[in-house]
Design a protein around this motif. Structure first.
Motif, PDB file in Angstrom:
ATOM      1  N   VAL A  96       0.845  -1.185   0.000  1.00 25.44           N
ATOM      2  CA  VAL A  96       0.000   0.000   0.000  1.00 25.44           C
ATOM      3  C   VAL A  96       0.882   1.236   0.000  1.00 25.44           C
ATOM      4  O   VAL A  96       2.029   1.192   0.395  1.00 25.44           O
ATOM      5  CB  VAL A  96      -0.937   0.027   1.224  1.00 25.44           C
ATOM      6  N   ALA A  97       0.334   2.343  -0.468  1.00 21.65           N
ATOM      7  CA  ALA A  97       1.034   3.621  -0.440  1.00 21.65           C
ATOM      8  C   ALA A  97       0.111   4.638   0.218  1.00 21.65           C
ATOM      9  O   ALA A  97      -0.666   5.312  -0.457  1.00 21.65           O
ATOM     10  CB  ALA A  97       1.416   4.058  -1.856  1.00 21.65           C
ATOM     11  N   PRO A  98       0.117   4.719   1.550  1.00 25.60           N
ATOM     12  CA  PRO A  98      -0.789   5.623   2.237  1.00 25.60           C
ATOM     13  C   PRO A  98      -0.445   7.082   1.947  1.00 25.60           C
ATOM     14  O   PRO A  98       0.668   7.405   1.523  1.00 25.60           O
ATOM     15  CB  PRO A  98      -0.546   5.293   3.713  1.00 25.60           C
ATOM     16  N   ARG A  99      -1.409   7.967   2.203  1.00 26.15           N
ATOM     17  CA  ARG A  99      -1.162   9.395   1.988  1.00 26.15           C
ATOM     18  C   ARG A  99      -0.052   9.887   2.908  1.00 26.15           C
ATOM     19  O   ARG A  99       0.774  10.697   2.523  1.00 26.15           O
ATOM     20  CB  ARG A  99      -2.447  10.188   2.246  1.00 26.15           C
ATOM     21  N   ALA A 100      -0.051   9.419   4.136  1.00 20.38           N
ATOM     22  CA  ALA A 100       1.016   9.733   5.075  1.00 20.38           C
ATOM     23  C   ALA A 100       1.063   8.628   6.104  1.00 20.38           C
ATOM     24  O   ALA A 100       0.092   7.905   6.320  1.00 20.38           O
ATOM     25  CB  ALA A 100       0.782  11.084   5.744  1.00 20.38           C
ATOM     26  N   GLY A 101       2.200   8.481   6.741  1.00 17.67           N
ATOM     27  CA  GLY A 101       2.394   7.421   7.712  1.00 17.67           C
ATOM     28  C   GLY A 101       3.746   6.781   7.496  1.00 17.67           C
ATOM     29  O   GLY A 101       4.564   7.264   6.696  1.00 17.67           O
ATOM     30  N   LEU A 102       4.006   5.718   8.213  1.00 12.72           N
ATOM     31  CA  LEU A 102       5.265   4.997   8.094  1.00 12.72           C
ATOM     32  C   LEU A 102       5.005   3.619   7.501  1.00 12.72           C
ATOM     33  O   LEU A 102       4.068   2.929   7.900  1.00 12.72           O
ATOM     34  CB  LEU A 102       5.936   4.846   9.463  1.00 12.72           C
ATOM     35  N   VAL A 103       5.847   3.244   6.559  1.00 10.81           N
ATOM     36  CA  VAL A 103       5.753   1.933   5.926  1.00 10.81           C
ATOM     37  C   VAL A 103       7.051   1.182   6.214  1.00 10.81           C
ATOM     38  O   VAL A 103       8.138   1.659   5.871  1.00 10.81           O
ATOM     39  CB  VAL A 103       5.546   2.054   4.406  1.00 10.81           C
ATOM     40  N   VAL A 104       6.949   0.059   6.890  1.00 10.98           N
ATOM     41  CA  VAL A 104       8.122  -0.764   7.169  1.00 10.98           C
ATOM     42  C   VAL A 104       8.410  -1.627   5.946  1.00 10.98           C
ATOM     43  O   VAL A 104       7.535  -2.338   5.450  1.00 10.98           O
ATOM     44  CB  VAL A 104       7.895  -1.644   8.411  1.00 10.98           C
ATOM     45  N   SER A 105       9.635  -1.539   5.461  1.00 10.23           N
ATOM     46  CA  SER A 105      10.039  -2.281   4.267  1.00 10.23           C
ATOM     47  C   SER A 105      11.248  -3.139   4.615  1.00 10.23           C
ATOM     48  O   SER A 105      12.282  -2.613   5.050  1.00 10.23           O
ATOM     49  CB  SER A 105      10.377  -1.301   3.134  1.00 10.23           C
ATOM     50  N   LEU A 106      11.123  -4.434   4.468  1.00 10.28           N
ATOM     51  CA  LEU A 106      12.164  -5.370   4.876  1.00 10.28           C
ATOM     52  C   LEU A 106      13.123  -5.681   3.727  1.00 10.28           C
ATOM     53  O   LEU A 106      12.707  -5.870   2.589  1.00 10.28           O
ATOM     54  CB  LEU A 106      11.527  -6.667   5.381  1.00 10.28           C
ATOM     55  N   GLY A 107      14.418  -5.720   4.061  1.00 10.36           N
ATOM     56  CA  GLY A 107      15.430  -6.093   3.085  1.00 10.36           C
ATOM     57  C   GLY A 107      15.755  -5.022   2.071  1.00 10.36           C
ATOM     58  O   GLY A 107      16.294  -5.326   1.004  1.00 10.36           O
ATOM     59  N   THR A 108      15.449  -3.747   2.382  1.00 14.69           N
ATOM     60  CA  THR A 108      15.672  -2.668   1.407  1.00 14.69           C
ATOM     61  C   THR A 108      16.531  -1.536   1.962  1.00 14.69           C
ATOM     62  O   THR A 108      16.574  -0.460   1.372  1.00 14.69           O
ATOM     63  CB  THR A 108      14.326  -2.080   0.941  1.00 14.69           C
ATOM     64  N   ALA A 109      17.209  -1.759   3.093  1.00 15.16           N
ATOM     65  CA  ALA A 109      18.037  -0.689   3.669  1.00 15.16           C
ATOM     66  C   ALA A 109      19.079  -0.237   2.661  1.00 15.16           C
ATOM     67  O   ALA A 109      19.694  -1.050   1.968  1.00 15.16           O
ATOM     68  CB  ALA A 109      18.704  -1.168   4.949  1.00 15.16           C
ATOM     69  N   ALA A 110      19.252   1.089   2.565  1.00 15.47           N
ATOM     70  CA  ALA A 110      20.156   1.665   1.562  1.00 15.47           C
ATOM     71  C   ALA A 110      21.433   2.138   2.213  1.00 15.47           C
ATOM     72  O   ALA A 110      21.408   2.741   3.298  1.00 15.47           O
ATOM     73  CB  ALA A 110      19.464   2.824   0.850  1.00 15.47           C
ATOM     74  N   GLY A 111      22.540   1.891   1.572  1.00 12.78           N
ATOM     75  CA  GLY A 111      23.831   2.253   2.118  1.00 12.78           C
ATOM     76  C   GLY A 111      24.284   3.636   1.709  1.00 12.78           C
ATOM     77  O   GLY A 111      23.549   4.439   1.149  1.00 12.78           O
ATOM     78  N   SER A 112      25.550   3.912   2.021  1.00 12.16           N
ATOM     79  CA  SER A 112      26.176   5.195   1.716  1.00 12.16           C
ATOM     80  C   SER A 112      27.646   4.920   1.437  1.00 12.16           C
ATOM     81  O   SER A 112      28.079   3.766   1.374  1.00 12.16           O
ATOM     82  CB  SER A 112      26.034   6.148   2.906  1.00 12.16           C
ATOM     83  N   SER A 113      28.417   5.989   1.289  1.00 12.30           N
ATOM     84  CA  SER A 113      29.852   5.801   1.054  1.00 12.30           C
ATOM     85  C   SER A 113      30.522   5.124   2.249  1.00 12.30           C
ATOM     86  O   SER A 113      31.529   4.434   2.104  1.00 12.30           O
ATOM     87  CB  SER A 113      30.517   7.156   0.780  1.00 12.30           C
ATOM     88  N   LYS A 114      29.942   5.327   3.450  1.00  9.74           N
ATOM     89  CA  LYS A 114      30.519   4.704   4.650  1.00  9.74           C
ATOM     90  C   LYS A 114      29.988   3.298   4.887  1.00  9.74           C
ATOM     91  O   LYS A 114      30.666   2.458   5.473  1.00  9.74           O
ATOM     92  CB  LYS A 114      30.219   5.575   5.878  1.00  9.74           C
ATOM     93  N   ARG A 115      28.737   3.063   4.465  1.00  9.45           N
ATOM     94  CA  ARG A 115      28.115   1.760   4.695  1.00  9.45           C
ATOM     95  C   ARG A 115      27.511   1.260   3.387  1.00  9.45           C
ATOM     96  O   ARG A 115      26.435   1.688   3.012  1.00  9.45           O
ATOM     97  CB  ARG A 115      27.031   1.862   5.762  1.00  9.45           C
ATOM     98  N   PRO A 116      28.206   0.375   2.696  1.00 10.51           N
ATOM     99  CA  PRO A 116      27.673  -0.142   1.433  1.00 10.51           C
ATOM    100  C   PRO A 116      26.309  -0.801   1.602  1.00 10.51           C
ATOM    101  O   PRO A 116      25.958  -1.256   2.691  1.00 10.51           O
ATOM    102  CB  PRO A 116      28.735  -1.183   1.020  1.00 10.51           C
ATOM    103  N   HIS A 117      25.542  -0.837   0.527  1.00  8.10           N
ATOM    104  CA  HIS A 117      24.203  -1.426   0.546  1.00  8.10           C
ATOM    105  C   HIS A 117      24.181  -2.804   1.207  1.00  8.10           C
ATOM    106  O   HIS A 117      23.271  -3.120   1.974  1.00  8.10           O
ATOM    107  CB  HIS A 117      23.669  -1.584  -0.887  1.00  8.10           C
ATOM    108  N   GLU A 118      25.189  -3.624   0.898  1.00  6.17           N
ATOM    109  CA  GLU A 118      25.108  -5.017   1.321  1.00  6.17           C
ATOM    110  C   GLU A 118      25.230  -5.187   2.835  1.00  6.17           C
ATOM    111  O   GLU A 118      24.867  -6.235   3.365  1.00  6.17           O
ATOM    112  CB  GLU A 118      26.174  -5.857   0.606  1.00  6.17           C
ATOM    113  N   ILE A 119      25.745  -4.170   3.567  1.00  5.53           N
ATOM    114  CA  ILE A 119      25.856  -4.323   5.018  1.00  5.53           C
ATOM    115  C   ILE A 119      24.989  -3.317   5.784  1.00  5.53           C
ATOM    116  O   ILE A 119      24.860  -3.433   6.996  1.00  5.53           O
ATOM    117  CB  ILE A 119      27.315  -4.198   5.497  1.00  5.53           C
ATOM    118  N   CYS A 120      24.386  -2.353   5.113  1.00  2.00           N
ATOM    119  CA  CYS A 120      23.526  -1.401   5.798  1.00  2.00           C
ATOM    120  C   CYS A 120      22.254  -2.119   6.253  1.00  2.00           C
ATOM    121  O   CYS A 120      21.633  -2.848   5.486  1.00  2.00           O
ATOM    122  CB  CYS A 120      23.168  -0.245   4.876  1.00  2.00           C
TER     123      CYS A 120
END
Length: 213
Positions: A96-120
């Motif tokens: 679902v895509a609610p108008r506002a609120g929080l949506v918990v999404s599993l297995g999709t954490a995004a990394g950065s230059s300090k923390r690559p995707h695979e370990i974030c």
């Protein structure tokens, strides 16, 4: 909740509820993390103003994706803030895509230059952006114009602890930059006593209020 009673998040929350004593520098901590953060996604939103969810229209819906950690985090935060900040909507997740609120999404954490995707193992962003918040996410009155995504666990299977899940909900509630008690310095607990103090103090303030210089 019983599965997480040994966590730092749970034990420090119980300590807060027993003591309810703010650190002397709590307003400076909160101003840095919420009012004028230096590095977080919040830095471009309403600089110098309180950024938190307005609850005049009721608690924040949270789409939990049937995750026990997220459900327990929601319950613990409600307990500490002594009000219904959240209401849980189980089992829907990103379907679902609610108008506002929080949506918990599993297995999709995004990394950065300090923390690559695979370990974030956690971050908060817009639904369509893996790392950032949309510029109009929240207005001065604290009304969120679009949902936020609480991303838990990496795509490579690295899982967040309960403490780390509570930490990400802290970001979603308005804590931007890290501080002692909120994953600073590196290697410190994801949440500790000062985290709860800052969160309680944030929700004592009104959305859009100016922070003292």
């Amino acid at each position: 909740m019983s599965d997480f009673r040994t966590s730092v998040a749970f034990r420090s929350a119980e300590r807060w509820l027993n003591e309810k004593r703010f650190p002397d520098d709590i307003d400076a901590i909160l101003s840095r993390s919420n009012g004028s953060p230096n590095q977080s996604n919040l830095r471009d939103f309403l600089p110098g103003r309180v950024k938190r969810w307005a609850l005049d229209e009721g608690p924040i819906p949270v789409f939990l994706a049937n995750d026990a950690r997220a459900g327990a985090a929601v319950a613990l935060i409600n307990k500490v803030l002594e009000r219904s900040v959240f209401y849980a909507v189980p089992g829907l997740g990103r379907a679902v895509a609610p108008r506002a609120g929080l949506v918990v999404s599993l297995g999709t954490a995004a990394g950065s230059s300090k923390r690559p995707h695979e370990i974030c193992i956690g971050n908060v962003s817009g639904l369509t952006d893996e790392t950032g918040w949309d510029e109009d996410t929240v207005d001065e009155q604290g009304h969120f114009q679009r949902p936020l995504c609480v991303r838990i666990d990496s795509s490579a299977g690295h899982q967040a602890t309960f403490d780390q899940v509570v930490h990400e909900f802290g970001h979603a509630l308005g804590l931007g930059d890290h501080f002692p008690g909120f994953a600073e310095p590196d290697g410190a607990p994801a949440v500790d006593y000062a985290f709860w103090a800052a969160l309680v103090r944030l929700y004592q303030l009104s959305p859009g209020d100016e922070y003292a210089a």
